[in-house]
Write a protein that holds these residues in place. Structure first.
Motif, mmCIF file in Angstrom:
data_model
loop_
_atom_site.group_PDB
_atom_site.id
_atom_site.type_symbol
_atom_site.label_atom_id
_atom_site.label_comp_id
_atom_site.label_asym_id
_atom_site.label_seq_id
_atom_site.Cartn_x
_atom_site.Cartn_y
_atom_site.Cartn_z
ATOM 1 N N SER A 1 0.842 -1.196 0.000
ATOM 2 C CA SER A 1 0.000 0.000 0.000
ATOM 3 C C SER A 1 0.875 1.243 0.000
ATOM 4 N N ALA A 2 0.399 2.283 -0.698
ATOM 5 C CA ALA A 2 1.092 3.569 -0.759
ATOM 6 C C ALA A 2 0.067 4.670 -0.567
ATOM 7 N N GLN A 3 0.396 5.676 0.253
ATOM 8 C CA GLN A 3 -0.559 6.737 0.545
ATOM 9 C C GLN A 3 0.160 8.047 0.776
ATOM 10 N N VAL A 4 -0.596 9.159 0.648
ATOM 11 C CA VAL A 4 -0.088 10.496 0.948
ATOM 12 C C VAL A 4 -1.110 11.198 1.828
ATOM 13 N N GLY A 5 -0.590 12.055 2.741
ATOM 14 C CA GLY A 5 -1.479 12.801 3.623
ATOM 15 C C GLY A 5 -0.976 12.774 5.046
ATOM 16 N N SER A 6 -1.908 12.686 5.986
ATOM 17 C CA SER A 6 -1.598 12.713 7.410
ATOM 18 C C SER A 6 -2.005 11.399 8.056
ATOM 19 N N ASP A 7 -1.031 10.760 8.731
ATOM 20 C CA ASP A 7 -1.287 9.494 9.405
ATOM 21 C C ASP A 7 -0.119 9.207 10.348
ATOM 22 N N ASP A 8 -0.286 8.218 11.250
ATOM 23 C CA ASP A 8 0.833 7.779 12.072
ATOM 24 C C ASP A 8 1.971 7.301 11.175
ATOM 25 N N THR A 9 3.203 7.572 11.568
ATOM 26 C CA THR A 9 4.342 7.083 10.800
ATOM 27 C C THR A 9 4.554 5.596 11.093
ATOM 28 N N VAL A 10 5.362 4.936 10.277
ATOM 29 C CA VAL A 10 5.613 3.517 10.495
ATOM 30 C C VAL A 10 6.417 3.292 11.773
ATOM 31 N N TYR A 11 7.108 4.335 12.261
ATOM 32 C CA TYR A 11 7.828 4.185 13.537
ATOM 33 C C TYR A 11 6.862 3.893 14.673
ATOM 34 N N ASP A 12 5.616 4.281 14.497
ATOM 35 C CA ASP A 12 4.607 4.059 15.529
ATOM 36 C C ASP A 12 4.395 2.567 15.806
ATOM 37 N N TRP A 13 4.829 1.698 14.896
ATOM 38 C CA TRP A 13 4.731 0.261 15.147
ATOM 39 C C TRP A 13 5.495 -0.137 16.411
ATOM 40 N N VAL A 14 6.533 0.636 16.744
ATOM 41 C CA VAL A 14 7.360 0.320 17.907
ATOM 42 C C VAL A 14 6.589 0.498 19.211
ATOM 43 N N ARG A 15 5.611 1.388 19.224
ATOM 44 C CA ARG A 15 4.981 1.797 20.480
ATOM 45 C C ARG A 15 3.939 0.780 20.960
ATOM 46 N N MET A 16 4.409 -0.402 21.306
ATOM 47 C CA MET A 16 3.520 -1.462 21.776
ATOM 48 C C MET A 16 2.973 -1.186 23.178
ATOM 49 N N LEU A 17 3.696 -0.428 23.997
ATOM 50 C CA LEU A 17 3.239 -0.142 25.355
ATOM 51 C C LEU A 17 2.137 0.916 25.388
ATOM 52 N N ASP A 18 1.893 1.573 24.275
ATOM 53 C CA ASP A 18 0.877 2.618 24.219
ATOM 54 C C ASP A 18 -0.505 1.987 24.046
ATOM 55 N N THR A 19 -0.985 1.352 25.117
ATOM 56 C CA THR A 19 -2.294 0.696 25.107
ATOM 57 C C THR A 19 -3.297 1.435 25.980
ATOM 58 N N SER A 20 -2.929 2.610 26.466
ATOM 59 C CA SER A 20 -3.767 3.328 27.416
ATOM 60 C C SER A 20 -4.916 4.053 26.731
ATOM 61 N N GLU A 21 -5.898 4.420 27.523
ATOM 62 C CA GLU A 21 -7.015 5.225 27.035
ATOM 63 C C GLU A 21 -6.752 6.710 27.246
ATOM 64 N N HIS A 22 -6.291 7.083 28.446
ATOM 65 C CA HIS A 22 -6.016 8.498 28.713
ATOM 66 C C HIS A 22 -4.577 8.733 29.157
ATOM 67 N N VAL A 23 -4.099 7.967 30.112
ATOM 68 C CA VAL A 23 -2.752 8.170 30.632
ATOM 69 C C VAL A 23 -2.074 6.815 30.744
ATOM 70 N N GLY A 24 -0.805 6.754 30.307
ATOM 71 C CA GLY A 24 -0.127 5.468 30.332
ATOM 72 C C GLY A 24 1.341 5.607 30.014
ATOM 73 N N LEU A 25 1.935 4.549 29.494
ATOM 74 C CA LEU A 25 3.358 4.512 29.208
ATOM 75 C C LEU A 25 3.619 4.903 27.758
ATOM 76 N N GLY A 26 4.912 5.078 27.455
ATOM 77 C CA GLY A 26 5.301 5.478 26.107
ATOM 78 C C GLY A 26 5.789 6.913 26.107
ATOM 79 N N TYR A 27 6.581 7.255 25.106
ATOM 80 C CA TYR A 27 7.143 8.594 25.009
ATOM 81 C C TYR A 27 7.110 9.039 23.553
ATOM 82 N N ALA A 28 6.672 10.263 23.306
ATOM 83 C CA ALA A 28 6.587 10.801 21.946
ATOM 84 C C ALA A 28 7.773 11.726 21.694
ATOM 85 N N PHE A 29 8.643 11.348 20.761
ATOM 86 C CA PHE A 29 9.791 12.190 20.433
ATOM 87 C C PHE A 29 9.378 13.292 19.465
#
Length: 310
Positions: free
Chosen positions: A114-142
């Motif tokens: 698949s190929a797309q253009v526009g606004s979306d999560d980057t593929v680096y977001d695949w790394v963020r497995m700990l980001d399972t929270s609803e409001h507050v949780g683990l993970g860090y956004a660089f």
């Protein structure tokens, strides 16, 4: 009745049934051509307690409305589009209606991936497995991760269980230099390696390297995640999730090691109950010690929320 009249009646009935079938097919075709509308109402009560005071706030937690659609361009080639917007559902006096674009893109997919253009999560977001929270949780956004004005490509499965992805900025005036990620998924194991690039010529940002893995054992899922940014910080965390019927329980621990500062440690708890396929309630607690890493204060956050999806 004359045979000619009987024949005419039969012909009329056949024609009527054929027209009904055509009408049904036409309606089905029009329904297929309609976009899918979806969304959520998300509300939460948040209590924060730091070294000085305790605050309480009832707030929106990212309510959304979105549309998406896809159609076949030719055999083996499908075009797709998606747009999702956020709005504040807690207080109409302070809400300006639909006020934030979450994601919006168009693209093509097929045997090539698949190929797309526009606004979306980057593929680096695949790394963020700990980001399972609803409001507050683990993970860090660089900071350099930019989810807009991007081209993104995700490959098909190129080897057993392996998928590759790349996100590239289209504009030149951004701190984000792009992202690369590789994902391996087989049975109950998933491993992701990601690399997010900064642009030193536009800002003092450094590249980020991330590695994450998850392993499921019956109702238990174990996750580990590590991220590092040169001359800035290292972040690592562990989390376990246990599913029991309609309930999900999570326990996580994270350490943020700042260069030149004290380590920040976070403990995360979650209890979530699915009321139905479309509604759930949850409780989350995050205890942060030495928040910020340099003479940081302690912060406890308790969130109690409800979400309805459609």
């Amino acid at each position: 009745m004359k045979k000619t009249l009987i024949a005419s009646a039969i012909a009329a009935t056949i024609a009527s049934n054929a027209m009904a079938m055509d009408d049904a097919a036409d309606i089905a075709s029009k329904l297929d051509a309609m976009p899918t509308v979806y969304g959520s109402i998300e509300l939460v009560h948040v209590s924060t307690d730091d070294d000085d005071k305790t605050d309480h706030e009832f707030k929106d937690n990212g309510s959304t409305i979105g549309i998406m659609h896809e159609h076949m361009v030719s055999e083996g080639l499908t075009a797709f589009a998606k747009a999702e917007f956020e709005f504040e559902a807690d207080d109409k006096n302070s809400s300006s209606g639909i006020n934030t674009l979450d994601e919006a893109y168009i693209g093509l997919k097929g045997d090539f991936g698949s190929a797309q253009v526009g606004s979306d999560d980057t593929v680096y977001d695949w790394v963020r497995m700990l980001d399972t929270s609803e409001h507050v949780g683990l993970g860090y956004a660089f900071e350099q991760d930019d989810e807009g004005d991007n081209f993104q490509y995700v490959s098909p499965e190129i080897a057993e269980g392996i998928t590759l992805g790349v996100t590239a900025p289209i504009d030149s005036d951004t701190n984000f230099g792009g992202a690369l990620a590789a994902k391996y998924e087989m049975d109950n194991l998933a491993v992701v390696l990601g690399y997010s690039l900064g642009r030193e010529e536009t800002a003092d940002t450094e590249d980020v390297l991330g590695l994450a893995a998850s392993f499921a054992i019956d109702e238990i899922t174990l996750m580990a995640q590590y991220e590092t940014q040169k001359d800035t910080m290292d972040v690592w965390g562990l989390q376990g999730m246990y599913t029991m019927g309609q309930n999900v329980f999570a326990l996580g621990y994270q350490v943020v090691s700042y260069d030149g500062g004290e380590d920040e440690s976070d403990i995360y708890l979650q209890a979530l109950h699915n009321l139905s396929d479309n509604a759930y309630i949850y409780l989350e607690y995050l205890m942060q010690t030495d928040l910020g890493g340099v003479d940081g204060s302690d912060l406890d956050t308790l969130a109690i929320g409800a979400t309805y999806t459609f």
